[in-house]
Design a protein around this motif. Sequence first.
Motif, mmCIF file in Angstrom:
data_model
loop_
_atom_site.group_PDB
_atom_site.id
_atom_site.type_symbol
_atom_site.label_atom_id
_atom_site.label_comp_id
_atom_site.label_asym_id
_atom_site.label_seq_id
_atom_site.Cartn_x
_atom_site.Cartn_y
_atom_site.Cartn_z
ATOM 1 N N ALA A 245 0.821 -1.252 -0.128
ATOM 2 C CA ALA A 245 0.072 0.103 -0.010
ATOM 3 C C ALA A 245 0.861 1.356 0.090
ATOM 4 C CB ALA A 245 -0.826 0.106 1.285
ATOM 5 N N PHE A 246 0.596 2.315 -0.776
ATOM 6 C CA PHE A 246 1.207 3.396 -0.772
ATOM 7 C C PHE A 246 0.360 4.597 -0.900
ATOM 8 C CE2 PHE A 246 4.134 0.444 -2.857
ATOM 9 C CZ PHE A 246 5.382 0.948 -2.393
ATOM 10 N N LEU A 247 1.030 5.689 -0.678
ATOM 11 C CA LEU A 247 0.447 7.114 -0.683
ATOM 12 C C LEU A 247 1.324 7.946 -1.877
ATOM 13 C CD1 LEU A 247 -0.228 8.590 2.829
ATOM 14 C CD2 LEU A 247 -2.200 8.110 1.188
ATOM 15 N N CYS A 248 0.718 8.750 -2.730
ATOM 16 C CA CYS A 248 1.347 9.344 -3.825
ATOM 17 C C CYS A 248 1.913 10.673 -2.788
ATOM 18 C CB CYS A 248 0.200 10.029 -4.982
ATOM 19 S SG CYS A 248 -0.749 11.018 -4.511
ATOM 20 N N ASN A 249 2.871 11.216 -3.442
ATOM 21 C CA ASN A 249 3.494 12.238 -2.651
ATOM 22 C C ASN A 249 2.663 13.471 -2.552
ATOM 23 O OD1 ASN A 249 3.446 12.944 -5.438
ATOM 24 N ND2 ASN A 249 4.926 14.369 -5.375
ATOM 25 N N ILE A 250 1.746 13.750 -3.269
ATOM 26 C CA ILE A 250 0.852 14.860 -3.141
ATOM 27 C C ILE A 250 -0.098 14.602 -1.817
ATOM 28 C CG2 ILE A 250 -1.099 16.202 -3.905
ATOM 29 C CD1 ILE A 250 -0.133 15.738 -6.636
ATOM 30 N N CYS A 251 -0.645 13.015 -1.811
ATOM 31 C CA CYS A 251 -1.519 13.111 -0.634
ATOM 32 C C CYS A 251 -0.637 12.794 0.638
ATOM 33 C CB CYS A 251 -2.253 11.622 -0.916
ATOM 34 S SG CYS A 251 -3.650 11.820 -2.047
ATOM 35 N N ALA A 252 0.507 12.363 0.535
ATOM 36 C CA ALA A 252 1.398 12.208 1.727
ATOM 37 C C ALA A 252 1.766 13.405 2.291
ATOM 38 C CB ALA A 252 2.852 11.609 1.265
ATOM 39 N N MET A 253 1.636 14.536 1.437
ATOM 40 C CA MET A 253 2.002 15.898 2.142
ATOM 41 C C MET A 253 0.740 16.439 2.672
ATOM 42 S SD MET A 253 4.624 17.795 -0.412
ATOM 43 C CE MET A 253 3.739 17.576 -1.893
ATOM 44 N N GLN A 254 -0.474 16.197 2.071
ATOM 45 C CA GLN A 254 -1.477 16.931 2.596
ATOM 46 C C GLN A 254 -2.257 16.271 3.859
ATOM 47 O OE1 GLN A 254 -3.693 17.761 -1.092
ATOM 48 N NE2 GLN A 254 -2.088 19.560 -1.631
ATOM 49 N N PHE A 255 -2.339 14.783 3.835
ATOM 50 C CA PHE A 255 -3.411 14.082 4.401
ATOM 51 C C PHE A 255 -2.762 13.364 5.728
ATOM 52 C CE2 PHE A 255 -5.200 9.757 4.832
ATOM 53 C CZ PHE A 255 -6.610 10.170 4.681
ATOM 54 N N LYS A 256 -3.766 13.235 6.646
ATOM 55 C CA LYS A 256 -3.589 12.785 7.740
ATOM 56 C C LYS A 256 -4.233 11.430 7.953
ATOM 57 C CE LYS A 256 -1.965 16.518 10.711
ATOM 58 N NZ LYS A 256 -2.085 17.461 11.920
ATOM 59 N N LEU A 257 -3.813 10.495 8.206
ATOM 60 C CA LEU A 257 -4.781 9.231 8.390
ATOM 61 C C LEU A 257 -5.706 9.494 9.584
ATOM 62 C CD1 LEU A 257 -2.147 6.096 7.679
ATOM 63 C CD2 LEU A 257 -4.371 7.159 6.244
ATOM 64 N N GLY A 258 -5.141 10.074 10.629
ATOM 65 C CA GLY A 258 -6.072 10.452 11.702
ATOM 66 C C GLY A 258 -5.850 11.808 12.251
ATOM 67 N N PRO A 259 -6.784 12.103 13.107
ATOM 68 C CA PRO A 259 -6.633 13.559 13.913
ATOM 69 C C PRO A 259 -5.671 13.891 14.468
ATOM 70 C CG PRO A 259 -8.443 12.051 15.081
ATOM 71 C CD PRO A 259 -7.895 11.290 14.158
ATOM 72 N N PHE A 260 -4.851 12.811 15.097
ATOM 73 C CA PHE A 260 -3.513 13.050 15.749
ATOM 74 C C PHE A 260 -2.097 12.611 15.147
ATOM 75 C CE2 PHE A 260 -6.983 11.916 18.474
ATOM 76 C CZ PHE A 260 -7.459 13.047 19.279
ATOM 77 N N THR A 261 -2.117 12.126 14.247
ATOM 78 C CA THR A 261 -0.854 11.434 13.697
ATOM 79 C C THR A 261 -0.822 11.629 12.023
ATOM 80 O OG1 THR A 261 -2.375 9.437 12.815
ATOM 81 C CG2 THR A 261 -1.086 9.343 14.946
ATOM 82 N N MET A 262 0.496 11.853 11.761
ATOM 83 C CA MET A 262 0.771 11.949 10.362
ATOM 84 C C MET A 262 0.938 10.762 9.459
ATOM 85 S SD MET A 262 1.180 15.535 10.066
ATOM 86 C CE MET A 262 1.683 15.584 8.563
ATOM 87 N N GLY A 324 10.091 1.013 -5.968
ATOM 88 C CA GLY A 324 11.235 2.032 -6.585
ATOM 89 C C GLY A 324 10.500 3.265 -6.799
ATOM 90 N N PHE A 325 9.080 3.464 -6.469
ATOM 91 C CA PHE A 325 8.637 5.057 -6.685
ATOM 92 C C PHE A 325 9.480 6.067 -5.587
ATOM 93 C CE2 PHE A 325 5.469 2.700 -8.824
ATOM 94 C CZ PHE A 325 4.788 3.704 -9.731
ATOM 95 N N PRO A 326 10.192 7.110 -6.107
ATOM 96 C CA PRO A 326 10.773 7.758 -5.163
ATOM 97 C C PRO A 326 9.817 8.750 -4.624
ATOM 98 C CG PRO A 326 11.371 8.468 -7.506
ATOM 99 C CD PRO A 326 10.700 7.053 -7.515
ATOM 100 N N GLU A 327 8.531 9.115 -5.327
ATOM 101 C CA GLU A 327 7.671 10.206 -4.754
ATOM 102 C C GLU A 327 6.718 9.302 -3.750
ATOM 103 O OE1 GLU A 327 7.918 8.908 -7.715
ATOM 104 O OE2 GLU A 327 5.984 9.002 -8.818
ATOM 105 N N SER A 328 6.515 7.888 -3.785
ATOM 106 C CA SER A 328 5.472 7.386 -3.086
ATOM 107 C C SER A 328 5.980 7.070 -1.719
ATOM 108 C CB SER A 328 5.117 6.069 -3.804
ATOM 109 O OG SER A 328 4.510 6.523 -5.132
ATOM 110 N N VAL A 329 5.038 6.818 -0.950
ATOM 111 C CA VAL A 329 5.228 6.779 0.463
ATOM 112 C C VAL A 329 4.631 5.344 0.738
ATOM 113 C CG1 VAL A 329 4.791 7.486 2.862
ATOM 114 C CG2 VAL A 329 5.253 8.978 1.245
ATOM 115 N N ALA A 330 5.376 4.470 1.101
ATOM 116 C CA ALA A 330 4.872 3.173 1.515
ATOM 117 C C ALA A 330 4.075 3.232 3.139
ATOM 118 C CB ALA A 330 6.215 2.050 1.628
#
Length: 354
Positions: A245-262, A324-330
């Motif tokens: 499972a990955f987050l794209c780089n845009i969502c990784a910068m803007q999105f929080k999975l929960g109200p307390f955590t990055m 290998g996606f450098p912009e994605s967050v595992a």
Amino acid sequence: MRKIKRLTLEPDQKGILVNNRGGEHALYLSYVCEDLRQFGDYSLVTKRLAKYPESIEDLLNLLLNEVYTVVDSKPLLDAFFKLLIISNVGILEADIVNMLQQYMNKTGGENDKTPIDRMVWSTLRRQLKTFLDTTWIYGHQLIIYRHASLEQILQKRCFKDNTDELRSMHSFMADFYLRSQTIKDFSVRRVPYHYEKANMYSELIKYLRSSQSRGVDRLDRQAYLRRRRCTKLLPFTDDIFNQRAFLCNICAMQFKLGPFTMAKSSCLICTNMILGGNMSQGNPFKREARLCQKHGSGGYPHSIQCVVCRQPRPKPSGTGTAAGFPESVALNICFDCWISGGGSRPRCCGMEFE
């Protein structure tokens, strides 16, 4: 000082009650005593005692039928009974007038509105005193039914297995607690329950991952989210049937999975912070978040799909794998979610919205 005259049952009246088989049960007697206390005409008590049936269910149906004959608005009475049933824990008295007002007028036009005010509620509550009680939750006083047996009878009378109406009312309650609450710390805890009962799973997950849900208990949050986890078991290979499972780089910068955590350091499922989440893969507190084919990308491992925006990402350069996606967050899940999901066998970490 004026003395208050206390009325008691005469021996023959006590005999009627003793000979009633329902009198063997404390719950039956409690309803009878409360009804007699409000009966008002002492001269008719003997006839009243003789009228009581011999089972708690028949007694409650008798009392409910009598209430329906004296209330001014039967739709209002039905609405109150239904709202109190689906509340599960009770309703704040501070909310009840506004709640009834909104529910009774949610479909009518401006000229068809039913006015509900404190006077209307006070009258209704006085008529229902036999059936109601109060309790305290989170430091707040709530109106509840006196006993579960009454709630079960009203459930049959009011809903009759009408699941569509139940879901509609739970949807109304969730919306009410989001927009019209009087005590915020109580209301935010009730929203997830009503979203879940209304089968509004997308709204449930979105709410639990938003800052609005800060007041939801951590264990409750975990339970709600874990119940929505996909049940698909995965093979041990890294392929289209078992995807990282990955987050794209845009969502990784803007999105929080929960109200307390990055996003980078929180569990994909329960949103809790993973201790040392940014450490190496050897961290014992986290496990890789994996997805089944349904929740992943159809082109894996040559392409991935962001778990948030659902947008496909281009083929990685170099290794030809998703890693290998450098912009994605595992993404990862916490050890507790890994254990609760089975532990030894990989399981999809996607969320089911149906």
